[in-house]
Design a protein around this motif. Structure first.
Motif, short mmCIF file in Angstrom:
data_model
loop_
_atom_site.label_atom_id
_atom_site.label_comp_id
_atom_site.label_asym_id
_atom_site.label_seq_id
_atom_site.Cartn_x
_atom_site.Cartn_y
_atom_site.Cartn_z
N UNK A 157 0.93 -1.09 0.09
CA UNK A 157 0.08 0.03 -0.03
C UNK A 157 0.67 1.39 -0.02
N UNK A 158 1.98 1.16 -0.68
CA UNK A 158 2.81 2.42 -0.98
C UNK A 158 1.96 3.36 -1.91
N UNK A 159 1.24 2.84 -2.65
CA UNK A 159 0.37 3.54 -3.58
C UNK A 159 -0.93 3.14 -3.50
N UNK A 160 -2.14 4.05 -3.53
CA UNK A 160 -3.40 3.28 -3.45
C UNK A 160 -3.77 2.82 -4.86
N UNK A 161 -3.48 3.34 -6.02
CA UNK A 161 -3.74 3.20 -7.18
C UNK A 161 -2.48 2.69 -8.08
#
Length: 119
Positions: free
Chosen positions: A39-43
């Motif tokens: 979850x470093x980036x949501x998308x």
């Protein structure tokens, strides 16, 4: 890419153009997969473009990793123009990849300020 605007501050696009297997394993897939899992980036979006489409269509181990990415929610798309030139569009679709013309979507990502890594 859907017509909705995504949160460009929490959306990573990885533009994978290299036909080098080691680059795929040691950077593209490692970072893309972990970006979503941790979850470093949501998308997270992986764009398969150019020689990478040929490499992916020929390599079962890479195909298995792409399937895992799709399963965990990475959006995986491929440039139709490139895939058609290599004759691999149908194979990429079988892997669960959305194969479409990517010039306009890539331009939209850039204009929206989405974070982009090109490899």
């Amino acid at each position: 890419m859907e017509d909705k605007l995504l949160d460009q501050d929490d959306h990573l696009v990885v533009l994978w153009t290299s036909g080098d297997r080691e680059v795929a394993e040691k950077m593209v897939f490692m970072y893309t997969l972990n970006s979503k899992l941790r979850e470093w980036w949501r998308d997270v979006t992986l764009i398969v473009w150019g020689p990478s489409s040929k490499l992916l269509s020929d390599d079962q181990a890479l195909q298995d990793q792409v399937k895992k990415m799709v399963e965990i929610g990475v959006e995986v798309v491929a440039c139709k123009a490139c895939a058609d030139q290599y004759g691999v569009s149908d194979r990429l679709v079988e892997l669960g990849i959305d194969v479409k013309f990517m010039g306009q979507p890539l331009t939209a990502y850039l204009k929206q300020g989405v974070k982009l890594i090109t490899i």
